[in-house]
Design an enzyme around this catalytic site. Structure first.
Site, PDB file in Angstrom:
ATOM      1  N   GLY A 193      89.819  32.221  41.680  1.00 18.57           N
ATOM      2  CA  GLY A 193      88.647  31.417  42.001  1.00 18.57           C
ATOM      3  C   GLY A 193      87.625  31.488  40.890  1.00 18.57           C
ATOM      4  O   GLY A 193      87.749  32.278  39.950  1.00 18.57           O
ATOM      5  N   GLN A 194      86.604  30.638  41.013  1.00 22.75           N
ATOM      6  CA  GLN A 194      85.560  30.583  40.002  1.00 22.75           C
ATOM      7  C   GLN A 194      84.251  30.240  40.668  1.00 22.75           C
ATOM      8  O   GLN A 194      84.202  29.421  41.595  1.00 22.75           O
ATOM      9  CB  GLN A 194      85.897  29.532  38.934  1.00 22.75           C
ATOM     10  CG  GLN A 194      84.868  29.443  37.812  1.00 22.75           C
ATOM     11  CD  GLN A 194      85.339  28.543  36.683  1.00 22.75           C
ATOM     12  OE1 GLN A 194      86.486  28.112  36.660  1.00 22.75           O
ATOM     13  NE2 GLN A 194      84.443  28.249  35.761  1.00 22.75           N
ATOM     14  N   GLY A 252      79.552  30.551  40.096  1.00 19.86           N
ATOM     15  CA  GLY A 252      78.487  30.443  39.119  1.00 19.86           C
ATOM     16  C   GLY A 252      78.320  31.677  38.261  1.00 19.86           C
ATOM     17  O   GLY A 252      77.674  31.628  37.223  1.00 19.86           O
ATOM     18  N   GLY A 265      81.096  33.839  37.417  1.00 20.62           N
ATOM     19  CA  GLY A 265      82.289  34.281  36.723  1.00 20.62           C
ATOM     20  C   GLY A 265      83.567  33.816  37.383  1.00 20.62           C
ATOM     21  O   GLY A 265      83.556  33.108  38.391  1.00 20.62           O
ATOM     22  N   MET A 266      84.680  34.223  36.773  1.00 21.41           N
ATOM     23  CA  MET A 266      86.012  33.879  37.260  1.00 21.41           C
ATOM     24  C   MET A 266      86.693  35.131  37.792  1.00 21.41           C
ATOM     25  O   MET A 266      86.439  36.238  37.328  1.00 21.41           O
ATOM     26  CB  MET A 266      86.829  33.261  36.129  1.00 21.41           C
ATOM     27  CG  MET A 266      86.316  31.889  35.688  1.00 21.41           C
ATOM     28  SD  MET A 266      86.996  31.358  34.111  1.00 21.41           S
ATOM     29  CE  MET A 266      86.048  32.371  32.970  1.00 21.41           C
ATOM     30  N   VAL A 267      87.574  34.941  38.772  1.00 23.49           N
ATOM     31  CA  VAL A 267      88.264  36.046  39.413  1.00 23.49           C
ATOM     32  C   VAL A 267      89.760  35.872  39.213  1.00 23.49           C
ATOM     33  O   VAL A 267      90.300  34.782  39.449  1.00 23.49           O
ATOM     34  CB  VAL A 267      87.936  36.128  40.920  1.00 23.49           C
ATOM     35  CG1 VAL A 267      88.623  37.325  41.543  1.00 23.49           C
ATOM     36  CG2 VAL A 267      86.423  36.214  41.134  1.00 23.49           C
ATOM     37  N   ASP A 319      74.332  34.334  49.820  1.00 25.87           N
ATOM     38  CA  ASP A 319      75.354  33.325  49.532  1.00 25.87           C
ATOM     39  C   ASP A 319      76.501  33.433  50.538  1.00 25.87           C
ATOM     40  O   ASP A 319      77.669  33.369  50.166  1.00 25.87           O
ATOM     41  CB  ASP A 319      75.881  33.494  48.100  1.00 25.87           C
ATOM     42  CG  ASP A 319      76.565  32.220  47.590  1.00 25.87           C
ATOM     43  OD1 ASP A 319      76.326  31.137  48.171  1.00 25.87           O
ATOM     44  OD2 ASP A 319      77.346  32.302  46.623  1.00 25.87           O
TER      45      ASP A 319
END
Length: 727
Positions: free
Chosen positions: A383-384, A386, A388-390, A507
């Site tokens: 996933g991505q 705001g 970073g990316m995982v 969030d």
């Protein structure tokens, strides 16, 4: 509010100044006579058999064994020896718990005594106690019956007080006002007069509690299948005539919320001279009832003691306060000096911050995470967002051949000061969080400007993927959806109330609700989360240059304040609840409405609430109508426009656990008014913000239209505004 303060390296002098300042602040918040109040203190870190002949009195089946008070027999050798038993352990010393007061006009009567005289004419002693318990269910059998903290009139116990009488009363004496007995019970077996088999209750001369609360919504099992030590705090204010009970797993700090609190006038029920201690019982079902440690502090009202020392409180305050004030000035000077020093982007400072974090999460080498993710292969991207990316990664385990799957979050703002701040924010919050419904942090890595966090891997992805991922995902059953919502509620309650710092997630949404191998919910992504001061209720957001979060989940007041609060988290939780039950996103086009909550409100008003259920569930008839209604009403209650009207997380947990009824919801969505008429958390506002907020007032009303009801927004000048962001 600018970027968060850096972690400071204070000198020993500054640390001492800070400690002295804290002492001064605490002193200034004490009642006038508190600093000089006389008290009796007893402390038992553990128990020795010699105590049975000196400080403690054992009654009936109680004894001391293995360093603990065994309120009922402690053996695994003979079941016959465990059933239908009862016992008490009491301090051999009695306490004066109240005294009659002179008339309020008497010159020597204090203001506090005058107040007490107007409320029964007695000065009632305050006390607080802390003790640790272990209630063990033998062979994982059904536990029974329970234990209690007691205040009793004598060093004795009525006969035949086993089974449901908890060592307090018996069939003849139960309810007799001459018992002069008060107890806080921890009950593990449901009798006809009990709410359930896992509750705390306040008993007065009777085992039928005058106030009680189930402990299940708090995630507490008095007698769990896996033996667990708990710490219990009981605070009693004799002036206010009120009692509070707190409970947590041993080793955790005292929670900020109580599991039970109630009005209680000890002077109306107890003898003047009474005894403190514990009692317990077993019936046909049995358990081992152990007290592991105990401390007790009681206000001294004994003869010749007027409740104060010979040194006036004001002298005490001056003696401590003057040097503390000087230390405070020194501490502030050091603080502002350190605050004004530029931090810059020095990597060594970041490493120092990381290594000084409490909890000490594991530091990984960059090469091992690079190898684990196949050099951050796009095919392994999970996933991505705001921040970073995982990526999915595989690390070697501790045992030969063992492999451990992890999720590696790579910050996309790593080359900026903001990226380091985001990294520190997330790591400093989540590395100390411990809850079964939160994604667990495994460790971190910082190498050549690259920032990485390592989490447990969630094999079933996110709730969002299962609700909207298409036909390739198996349909989430109703039972799983209900359990997922319950898990998220439990996690949110922990963040808001149980963790030693209040944490606002900011969030909360379906894509941040992760699912483990058993489809249990794990709340994750703490990139926007913030800890707030223990005496505050909101976090003022400035560094992101806008309202944080995702449309559809953002509470309407956030567009006016720019602040995240626990109430705005509850609003987002309500959006997740409706989303999960209805199978539709919070912001969607449905029957002419742009927001899911408005459509559900219309169905509720028309008494067609079940029409909101995800059609895939309705087609399979795989849901419980009463539970659907329960969750939809809860979702609407959490979506109420006024923050103060939304339920607290403790109530939410109770509603979902079915221990209380669903909330009452008005048939029409109430108007959004700003500033709200009710109390609004304003402690987090910056200077001048409160006055600025009062200049804007927006109300909402509803007009009939072809789609049902259409919201319109009217400012104080009467102009219609079209912003749908305020719904």
């Amino acid at each position: 509010m600018g970027a968060p303060l850096p972690l400071l390296r204070l000198s020993s002098a500054a640390a001492a100044a800070a400690a002295a300042a804290l002492l001064l602040l605490l002193l200034l918040h004490l009642p006038p006579t508190a600093a000089a109040a006389a008290a009796l203190n007893f402390s038992f870190p553990s128990f020795d058999i010699s105590e049975a002949h000196t400080n403690l009195t054992m009654v009936d089946d109680a004894n001391i064994n293995q360093g603990a008070l065994q309120l009922t027999p402690d053996t695994l050798n003979s079941v016959e020896y465990l059933v239908n038993k009862s016992g008490r352990v009491l301090l051999s010393h009695s306490f004066t718990l109240w005294r009659d007061l002179p008339a309020p006009s008497t010159n020597s009567t204090t203001i506090a005594d005058a107040d007490a005289a107007g409320s029964g004419g007695k000065h009632v002693a305050s006390f607080n106690t802390t003790f640790s318990i272990n209630v063990y269910r033998v062979d994982n059998a059904t536990p029974g019956e329970g234990l209690a903290f007691i205040i009793a009139p004598e060093l004795d116990m009525p006969a035949r007080s086993d089974a449901g009488f908890l060592g307090l009363t018996n069939a003849t004496l139960n309810g007799d006002p001459n018992n002069h007995l008060v107890a806080v019970e921890f009950d593990t077996f449901k009798q006809p007069y009990d709410p359930d088999n896992n509750h705390v209750g306040l008993d007065i001369n009777n085992v039928s509690s005058i106030a009680y609360a189930s402990l299940t919504p708090f995630g507490i099992q008095i007698a769990p299948s896996v033996a667990t030590n708990y710490t219990i705090w009981i605070d009693y204010d004799g002036g206010d005539r009120h009692i509070w009970v707190y409970m947590a797993v041993q080793g955790k700090p005292k929670p900020s919320f109580s599991v039970l609190n109630s009005s209680l006038d000890l002077g109306a029920h107890l003898l003047r001279e009474s005894y403190f201690g514990f009692s317990a019982s077993t019936g046909s079902e049995y358990q081992l009832n152990c007290i592991l440690s105990w401390s007790l502090t009681v206000e001294d009202l004994s003869e010749g003691n007027d409740g104060s020392s010979g040194w006036p409180a004001w002298k005490f305050a001056v003696a401590i306060g003057v040097p503390a004030a000087a230390a405070l000035v020194l501490g502030l000077l050091v603080f502002f000096y350190m605050r004004r020093r530029p931090v810059g982007d020095d990597p060594s400072l970041l490493i120092d911050k990381l290594k000084s974090l409490p909890g000490q999460p594991k530091e990984f080498m960059f090469d091992e995470l690079k190898k684990a993710t196949n050099n951050f292969d796009e095919k392994l991207k999970l996933g991505q967002g705001g921040f970073g990316m995982v990526y999915k990664g595989v690390l070697p385990g501790d045992n030969p051949g063992e492999k451990i799957e992890v999720a590696v979050k790579k910050f996309s703002r790593e080359n900026s000061k903001g990226g380091q701040d985001d990294f520190i924010h997330e790591l400093s919050i989540i590395n100390r969080l411990r809850h079964k419904h939160l994604v667990r942090l495994v460790g971190w890595c910082h190498k050549i400007g690259v920032l990485l966090l390592v989490y447990d891997y969630m094999p079933n992805g996110s709730l969002d993927q299962h609700l909207f991922g298409g036909d390739d995902r198996p349909l989430l059953s109703w039972e799983r959806r209900y359990n997922i919502i319950a898990g998220v509620a439990s996690a949110l309650h922990y963040l808001h109330n149980e963790y030693d710092q209040k944490v606002v997630h900011r969030d909360l949404k379906a894509s941040n609700v992760m699912l483990d191998a058993a489809f249990h919910a794990r709340l994750g992504d703490f990139g926007l989360a913030r800890a707030i001061d223990i005496d505050k209720t909101s976090y003022t957001e400035r560094e992101l240059g806008g309202v944080p979060g995702t449309m559809g989940y953002i509470a309407p007041e956030c567009f006016h304040t720019g602040r995240a609060t626990r109430e705005s988290d509850v609003f987002a939780f309500g959006a997740v609840v409706l989303e999960t039950v209805c199978g539709r996103r919070p912001r969607c086009d449905v029957a002419g409405f742009q927001f899911l909550a408005d459509w559900v409100w219309k169905l509720y008003r028309e008494r067609r609430l079940l029409d909101a259920v995800d059609p895939r569930l309705a087609y399979a008839d795989d849901y419980v109508a009463a539970d659907v209604e329960r969750l939809l009403l809860l979702g609407l209650a959490c979506s109420l426009p006024t923050p103060a009207d939304r339920p607290k997380t403790a109530t939410i947990v109770q509603i979902i656990s079915r221990s209380v009824d669903p909330p009452a919801v008005p048939p029409f969505k109430p108007p959004f008014v700003w500033p709200a008429a009710g109390p609004i958390d304003d402690e987090g506002a910056e200077d001048g913000e409160s006055s600025r907020l009062t200049s804007t007032v927006v109300t909402s009303s509803y007009c009939p239209s072809s789609s049902g009801w259409t919201p319109r927004y009217i400012s104080t000048e009467g102009h219609v505004e079209a912003s749908d962001a305020l719904v």
